[in-house]
Design a protein around this motif. Sequence first.
Motif, PDB file in Angstrom:
ATOM      1  N   MET A  48       0.843  -1.189   0.000  1.00 25.89           N
ATOM      2  CA  MET A  48       0.000   0.000   0.000  1.00 25.89           C
ATOM      3  C   MET A  48       0.885   1.247   0.000  1.00 25.89           C
ATOM      4  O   MET A  48       1.931   1.275   0.656  1.00 25.89           O
ATOM      5  CB  MET A  48      -0.926   0.006   1.218  1.00 25.89           C
ATOM      6  N   TYR A  49       0.426   2.264  -0.714  1.00 27.54           N
ATOM      7  CA  TYR A  49       1.151   3.534  -0.783  1.00 27.54           C
ATOM      8  C   TYR A  49       0.139   4.661  -0.607  1.00 27.54           C
ATOM      9  O   TYR A  49      -0.833   4.768  -1.371  1.00 27.54           O
ATOM     10  CB  TYR A  49       1.869   3.653  -2.132  1.00 27.54           C
ATOM     11  N   ASN A  50       0.334   5.465   0.460  1.00 28.78           N
ATOM     12  CA  ASN A  50      -0.616   6.524   0.804  1.00 28.78           C
ATOM     13  C   ASN A  50      -2.033   5.976   0.998  1.00 28.78           C
ATOM     14  O   ASN A  50      -3.027   6.596   0.594  1.00 28.78           O
ATOM     15  CB  ASN A  50      -0.619   7.615  -0.274  1.00 28.78           C
ATOM     16  N   GLY A  51      -2.117   4.800   1.600  1.00 25.40           N
ATOM     17  CA  GLY A  51      -3.409   4.196   1.901  1.00 25.40           C
ATOM     18  C   GLY A  51      -4.090   3.528   0.736  1.00 25.40           C
ATOM     19  O   GLY A  51      -5.213   3.018   0.880  1.00 25.40           O
ATOM     20  N   THR A  75       1.239   2.348  -9.224  1.00 28.65           N
ATOM     21  CA  THR A  75       1.810   3.674  -9.465  1.00 28.65           C
ATOM     22  C   THR A  75       3.312   3.735  -9.187  1.00 28.65           C
ATOM     23  O   THR A  75       3.952   4.726  -9.494  1.00 28.65           O
ATOM     24  CB  THR A  75       1.105   4.730  -8.583  1.00 28.65           C
ATOM     25  N   LEU A  76       3.880   2.700  -8.604  1.00 31.56           N
ATOM     26  CA  LEU A  76       5.296   2.703  -8.233  1.00 31.56           C
ATOM     27  C   LEU A  76       6.139   1.795  -9.118  1.00 31.56           C
ATOM     28  O   LEU A  76       7.277   1.487  -8.785  1.00 31.56           O
ATOM     29  CB  LEU A  76       5.452   2.272  -6.768  1.00 31.56           C
ATOM     30  N   ALA A 143      -7.602  -2.049   8.800  1.00 36.40           N
ATOM     31  CA  ALA A 143      -6.158  -1.848   8.702  1.00 36.40           C
ATOM     32  C   ALA A 143      -5.750  -0.383   8.822  1.00 36.40           C
ATOM     33  O   ALA A 143      -4.609  -0.084   9.172  1.00 36.40           O
ATOM     34  CB  ALA A 143      -5.635  -2.427   7.389  1.00 36.40           C
ATOM     35  N   GLY A 144      -6.680   0.524   8.529  1.00 34.14           N
ATOM     36  CA  GLY A 144      -6.339   1.932   8.638  1.00 34.14           C
ATOM     37  C   GLY A 144      -6.130   2.392  10.065  1.00 34.14           C
ATOM     38  O   GLY A 144      -5.425   3.379  10.315  1.00 34.14           O
ATOM     39  N   ILE A 145      -6.726   1.684  11.022  1.00 37.44           N
ATOM     40  CA  ILE A 145      -6.632   2.105  12.427  1.00 37.44           C
ATOM     41  C   ILE A 145      -6.039   1.030  13.331  1.00 37.44           C
ATOM     42  O   ILE A 145      -5.799   1.284  14.511  1.00 37.44           O
ATOM     43  CB  ILE A 145      -8.026   2.489  12.966  1.00 37.44           C
ATOM     44  N   ARG A 146      -5.795  -0.160  12.806  1.00 39.59           N
ATOM     45  CA  ARG A 146      -5.286  -1.253  13.626  1.00 39.59           C
ATOM     46  C   ARG A 146      -3.981  -1.791  13.050  1.00 39.59           C
ATOM     47  O   ARG A 146      -3.828  -1.929  11.844  1.00 39.59           O
ATOM     48  CB  ARG A 146      -6.312  -2.404  13.704  1.00 39.59           C
ATOM     49  N   GLN A 147      -3.055  -2.101  13.957  1.00 39.23           N
ATOM     50  CA  GLN A 147      -1.796  -2.727  13.539  1.00 39.23           C
ATOM     51  C   GLN A 147      -2.001  -4.219  13.299  1.00 39.23           C
ATOM     52  O   GLN A 147      -1.393  -4.804  12.400  1.00 39.23           O
ATOM     53  CB  GLN A 147      -0.733  -2.517  14.623  1.00 39.23           C
TER      54      GLN A 147
END
Length: 322
Positions: A48-51, A75-76, A143-147
Amino acid sequence: MGLFSNQFSNVVEWNEGREGVLFFKWQNQEIKKGSKLIIRPGQDAIFMYNGVVEGIFEDEGSYDIESDIIPFLTTLKSFKFGFNTPLRAEVLFINTKELLVKWGTKNAINLPARGLPGGMPIRAFGTFNCRIVEHQVVIDKLAGIRQTYTVEDVKERIIASLDQLLMSWIAKEGRDMFNLQVDARNIARGIESDLDMDMRKLGIGITDFTIESFSYPEEIKKMQEKAAAQSMVGDMNRYTQMAAADSMEKGRAGGGIAADMVNLQMGMALGQQMVGQMNQNPGMNAAGQSSASAGTGPKFCPDCGTPTGGTKFCGNCGRQLL
């Protein structure tokens, strides 16, 4: 130069040292030149890149990130490692295995039951299976808020709604509150469907749900045992006859005067029972056959009990016997 370049290399991997983890987010966001990606059996790796998801890699193995991974990113794919330009990306490891979890109601559930104003308190125990089924939903919701996210997190969410689901599915179709184990599979299937629908909002599927047992209060258990004991009373006469016959057979095999005396007493008792049965059913003879099929009358008069001697009429009361 090779020694210098190794100072910038690292390994992107998840060792799964802790059991029951559904996903793990790789913490070091700087992926340096010469880095390797290791995907173990039962894992997917999501870059993931920038979410935003750049690529999903599912095949297990060891990969060179610069040559094997970056060319396939969205994109990478043209990213070039420089002397001091690491790739700043996140890697989310997904556990693709199905995980088994044990569950149990925290408190007794009071089920509405006739004759019990406060309801009947029961507990239930069992297992469920879960696995991640939607990667993007997991990324958006968790995944945005949890490890990490574990089966204990899933269990906590399920237990929170389980009481109401149990009450709802048990109450359907007028099930017997005192014998819920008979319908345990049907109840579990209904609950599994509802739980799966709820957990899929987080990208997690409930693939199986079982109810191993229902636990009743001690008072209810004693009542059930008493009812079971009373139901056996109707078979006691038959049981006594079978036990007597078995004892006689064992006595003949053992021999001895004491055994003969016991056999004689039991034989007399058994004979008295047979006479009583024949008096209650005049159509049966001593061999258990109907008099019509045997061709002779009863051995004893059904009215007065006098031995008939095979005659057609009772010598005492005159009743016709054939």
